[in-house]
Write an enzyme that holds these catalytic residues in place. Structure first.
Site, PDB file in Angstrom:
ATOM      1  N   ASP A  83      10.972 -16.413  17.088  1.00 23.45           N
ATOM      2  CA  ASP A  83      10.707 -17.957  17.383  1.00 23.45           C
ATOM      3  C   ASP A  83      11.114 -18.053  19.188  1.00 23.45           C
ATOM      4  OD1 ASP A  83      10.998 -20.781  17.497  1.00 23.45           O
ATOM      5  OD2 ASP A  83      13.075 -20.711  17.653  1.00 23.45           O
ATOM      6  N   HIS A  84       9.999 -18.775  19.682  1.00 27.54           N
ATOM      7  CA  HIS A  84       9.936 -18.764  21.297  1.00 27.54           C
ATOM      8  C   HIS A  84       9.895 -17.395  21.838  1.00 27.54           C
ATOM      9  CE1 HIS A  84      11.780 -22.692  20.447  1.00 27.54           C
ATOM     10  NE2 HIS A  84      11.451 -23.078  21.764  1.00 27.54           N
TER      11      HIS A  84
ATOM     12  N   GLU B 170      -0.473 -21.999  10.342  1.00 23.94           N
ATOM     13  CA  GLU B 170      -0.706 -21.825  11.793  1.00 23.94           C
ATOM     14  C   GLU B 170      -0.782 -23.135  12.301  1.00 23.94           C
ATOM     15  OE1 GLU B 170      -2.231 -18.335  14.305  1.00 23.94           O
ATOM     16  OE2 GLU B 170      -4.128 -19.471  13.705  1.00 23.94           O
TER      17      GLU B 170
ATOM     18  N   HIS C  39      -1.639 -19.172  24.023  1.00 22.17           N
ATOM     19  CA  HIS C  39      -1.383 -20.578  23.741  1.00 22.17           C
ATOM     20  C   HIS C  39      -0.232 -20.269  22.593  1.00 22.17           C
ATOM     21  CE1 HIS C  39      -4.442 -18.735  20.853  1.00 22.17           C
ATOM     22  NE2 HIS C  39      -3.839 -19.773  19.979  1.00 22.17           N
TER      23      HIS C  39
ATOM     24  N   HIS D  29       0.476 -16.725  21.516  1.00 21.92           N
ATOM     25  CA  HIS D  29      -0.304 -15.493  21.140  1.00 21.92           C
ATOM     26  C   HIS D  29      -1.678 -15.541  21.905  1.00 21.92           C
ATOM     27  CE1 HIS D  29      -2.714 -16.745  17.256  1.00 21.92           C
ATOM     28  NE2 HIS D  29      -2.501 -17.553  18.113  1.00 21.92           N
TER      29      HIS D  29
ATOM     30  N   CYS E 115      -8.768 -18.908  21.217  1.00 19.79           N
ATOM     31  CA  CYS E 115      -7.677 -18.258  20.870  1.00 19.79           C
ATOM     32  C   CYS E 115      -7.826 -17.176  21.705  1.00 19.79           C
ATOM     33  CB  CYS E 115      -7.618 -17.649  19.517  1.00 19.79           C
ATOM     34  SG  CYS E 115      -7.314 -19.122  18.512  1.00 19.79           S
TER      35      CYS E 115
ATOM     36  N   HIS F  87       1.784 -22.185  18.838  1.00 22.92           N
ATOM     37  CA  HIS F  87       1.568 -22.695  17.691  1.00 22.92           C
ATOM     38  C   HIS F  87       2.995 -22.895  17.059  1.00 22.92           C
ATOM     39  CE1 HIS F  87      -2.763 -21.969  16.894  1.00 22.92           C
ATOM     40  NE2 HIS F  87      -2.716 -20.630  17.296  1.00 22.92           N
TER      41      HIS F  87
HETATM   42 NI    NI Z   1      -4.144 -19.618  17.995  1.00 29.66          NI
END
Ligand code: NI
Length: 136
Positions: free
Chosen positions: A80-81, A125, A40, A15, A34, A42
């Site tokens: 996911d992914h 997160e 990037h 995100h 962020c 998580h």
């Molecule tokens: Ni983040």
């Protein structure tokens, strides 16, 4: 007798936190790393809690197989992914903070779970940062 059952799930997603109506400096000030324009990732850990009466017939609050399949279908397969900003329509105009992801997850699951059962979700997160949302 009322009990809470919980199911853990997991997804990896990328995100970027930013507002298109703010300049880069303002975004950097508020969102820091962020706001990286190249996104990037998580490793999100999700815990879904369901509270309700223990059925006299089955001894269950909810059939965990049904809950497991629901989370897989509605959340893991959707997130996911994925790049949350680009791939998930709910975040087209919504900053994918852990808070907003929690609300989206709750809103996807709530209609699929019987209305006499309470739903609460916790989203990690990072191992140290989590959000809990129960529909308020
Ligand atoms: Ni983040």
């Amino acid at each position: 007798m009322i009990a809470t059952v919980s199911r853990k799930a997991h997804f990896n997603a990328a995100h970027r936190l930013f507002r298109a109506d703010w300049d880069f400096e303002k975004n950097q000030e508020v969102f820091g790393k962020c706001n990286n324009p190249n996104f990037h990732g998580h490793n999100y850990e999700l815990i879904v809690h369901v509270t309700g009466p223990i059925s006299k017939e089955t001894g269950f609050v909810i059939d965990m197989k049904i809950l497991k399949d629901l989370i897989k279908l509605e959340i893991e397969e959707a997130f996911d992914h994925k790049n949350l900003n680009l791939d998930v329509p709910e975040f087209k105009d919504l900053n994918p903070t852990a808070e907003n992801i929690s609300v989206v997850i709750f809103n996807k699951l709530r209609p699929k779970i019987e209305s006499n059962l309470e739903l609460k979700i916790t989203l990690f997160e990072t191992p140290r940062n989590s959000v809990t949302y129960s529909g308020q």
